[in-house]
Design a protein around this motif. Structure first.
Motif, mmCIF file in Angstrom:
data_model
loop_
_atom_site.group_PDB
_atom_site.id
_atom_site.type_symbol
_atom_site.label_atom_id
_atom_site.label_comp_id
_atom_site.label_asym_id
_atom_site.label_seq_id
_atom_site.Cartn_x
_atom_site.Cartn_y
_atom_site.Cartn_z
ATOM 1 N N GLU A 40 -16.722 6.237 -1.418
ATOM 2 C CA GLU A 40 -15.752 7.089 -2.069
ATOM 3 C C GLU A 40 -14.301 7.094 -1.616
ATOM 4 O OE1 GLU A 40 -18.655 8.281 -1.913
ATOM 5 O OE2 GLU A 40 -19.413 8.906 -3.982
ATOM 6 N N VAL A 41 -14.421 7.140 -0.108
ATOM 7 C CA VAL A 41 -12.996 7.294 0.764
ATOM 8 C C VAL A 41 -12.468 6.083 0.952
ATOM 9 C CG1 VAL A 41 -12.465 8.075 2.930
ATOM 10 C CG2 VAL A 41 -14.385 9.269 1.835
ATOM 11 N N ARG A 95 -4.726 7.896 -4.427
ATOM 12 C CA ARG A 95 -6.041 8.263 -4.919
ATOM 13 C C ARG A 95 -5.996 9.778 -5.034
ATOM 14 N NH1 ARG A 95 -10.587 9.056 -0.179
ATOM 15 N NH2 ARG A 95 -8.880 9.975 1.116
ATOM 16 N N GLN A 96 -7.044 10.144 -6.242
ATOM 17 C CA GLN A 96 -6.942 11.330 -6.814
ATOM 18 C C GLN A 96 -8.602 11.843 -6.612
ATOM 19 O OE1 GLN A 96 -5.539 11.209 -11.036
ATOM 20 N NE2 GLN A 96 -3.425 11.139 -10.099
ATOM 21 N N GLY A 136 -16.039 12.676 -7.179
ATOM 22 C CA GLY A 136 -15.655 11.360 -6.711
ATOM 23 C C GLY A 136 -14.170 11.175 -6.768
ATOM 24 N N VAL A 137 -13.790 10.289 -6.550
ATOM 25 C CA VAL A 137 -12.185 9.712 -6.570
ATOM 26 C C VAL A 137 -11.938 8.636 -7.660
ATOM 27 C CG1 VAL A 137 -12.152 10.379 -4.254
ATOM 28 C CG2 VAL A 137 -12.508 8.078 -4.957
ATOM 29 N N ALA A 158 -14.615 5.759 -8.414
ATOM 30 C CA ALA A 158 -15.785 5.994 -7.789
ATOM 31 C C ALA A 158 -16.453 7.356 -8.127
ATOM 32 C CB ALA A 158 -15.644 5.602 -6.341
ATOM 33 N N THR A 159 -17.604 7.341 -8.830
ATOM 34 C CA THR A 159 -18.186 8.295 -9.160
ATOM 35 C C THR A 159 -19.633 8.441 -8.192
ATOM 36 O OG1 THR A 159 -17.453 8.113 -11.513
ATOM 37 C CG2 THR A 159 -19.454 9.744 -11.044
ATOM 38 N N ARG A 160 -19.452 9.752 -7.797
ATOM 39 C CA ARG A 160 -20.597 10.311 -7.253
ATOM 40 C C ARG A 160 -21.904 10.606 -8.007
ATOM 41 N NH1 ARG A 160 -21.892 12.478 -1.935
ATOM 42 N NH2 ARG A 160 -19.971 11.080 -1.090
#
Length: 332
Positions: free
Chosen positions: A110-111, A274-275, A287-288, A317-319
């Motif tokens: 996600e980074v 990026r948020q 996520g981001v 991108a969802t955790r």
């Protein structure tokens, strides 16, 4: 003959004899709610006592529910039952939602940065393509692993050094964070690796600080509720912090999305902002997402490549899961 109430209590005890005892970390959020309720100004006619009584009930409910926790697809993060060993692995499952794009870069998924491919359908505010991914990072940061296409085996490789902290170091950093957001930010910056990417020099200090803080959220195996609140205050206190937007992540959960305004240019990784995505109530990391920082074409205008308007969501991108396992390839 036993009283009905006694028989019911005996049945409950037999049913829950194997239930795990909730630990301190599981009870912390409810305990904090209790303290918050009690600390509120008192009113006449017993209003504060009723609120305190309700808070006590919430603590009792949290204790019961913590013994019934199930590890599901959307469980994030999972509190390990015992201290994590340096040779154990942190398994992460995530979902990408993309608009004709590839997410590339080292470390925690996600980074990473978002790079737009030319061609394909125009980008809209609701990217449609999605797929799941997974990876394993050894707790001491020595190795990382990725699933092969068949999903039955994994490739283990050296984890890049000097880019991200190890999961162990991220957990230690979260545990050491003070309540004061300014002091917390100073500690995060002190322990974070220096990002030597050339384009980072063109960003504002707030943009760089934001990325360091989100890196910690992404890398930690668990973030207690009080620490999550502190990190949220750190992020919203940065210069140029955007107003939180209510939206949903790739799993359909309600989240708050926000980032920081800064410097953008129509070149490679410098187009998008990026948020971070946080739970609106607990501020847990979800996520981001990437939002266009300016108007641009994903390729070239002359070639008829897609136009991306400023503010369009171009990727997310969802955790989905965070689980500590003994070996790379295990999924908990």
């Amino acid at each position: 003959m036993a009283e009905p109430a006694m028989e019911e209590m005996a049945a409950v005890r037999r049913l829950r004899t194997d239930a795990p005892v909730p630990d301190h970390a599981q009870l912390t959020p409810a305990r904090q709610r209790l303290l918050d309720e009690i600390a509120r100004p008192r009113r006449r006619h017993g209003g504060w006592q009723l609120r305190a009584l309700g808070a006590v009930a919430a603590v009792v409910a949290a204790a019961l529910l913590s013994t019934l926790t199930l590890w599901g697809e959307h469980t994030t993060p999972v509190e390990p039952a015992a201290p994590i060993g340096p040779h154990q692995w942190v398994y992460v499952k995530y979902q990408y939602t993309q608009c004709k794009s590839d997410v590339i870069g080292p470390g925690c998924s996600e980074v990473t940065e978002l790079y737009m491919d030319p061609g394909g359908d125009p980008c809209t505010a609701n990217p449609a393509r999605s797929h799941n991914g997974e990876e394993w990072n050894r707790y001491d940061g020595r190795w990382q692993a990725f699933a092969r296409s068949n999903g039955a085996a994994v490739d283990v490789r050296d984890r890049p050094t000097g880019v991200l902290l190890s999961p162990k170091a991220d957990d230690a950093l979260v545990a050491d964070l003070p309540d004061d957001p300014d002091a917390a930010l100073r500690l995060i910056l002190k322990r974070s690796p220096l990002d030597r990417a050339v384009y980072k020099k063109r960003q504002t200090q707030a943009q760089r600080d934001f990325d360091h803080v989100v890196d910690v959220l992404c890398g930690a195996t668990v973030v207690p509720a009080d620490k999550a609140r502190t990190i949220r205050r750190v992020l919203t206190g940065l210069a140029g912090a955007t107003e939180p937007v209510s939206t949903t992540d790739g799993a359909g959960r309600k989240v708050l999305a926000f980032g920081v305004d800064g410097n953008f240019r129509d070149y490679a990784w410098e187009r998008n902002s990026r948020q971070v995505l946080l739970d609106p109530e607990t501020f847990a990391f979800r996520g981001v997402r990437w939002v266009a920082g300016l108007d641009y074409y994903a390729g070239s205008k002359a070639a008829g490549d897609p136009f991306v308007p400023k503010g369009a969501v171009v990727g997310m991108a969802t955790r989905l899961r965070t689980v500590v396992v003994d070996k790379a390839g295990e999924r908990g």
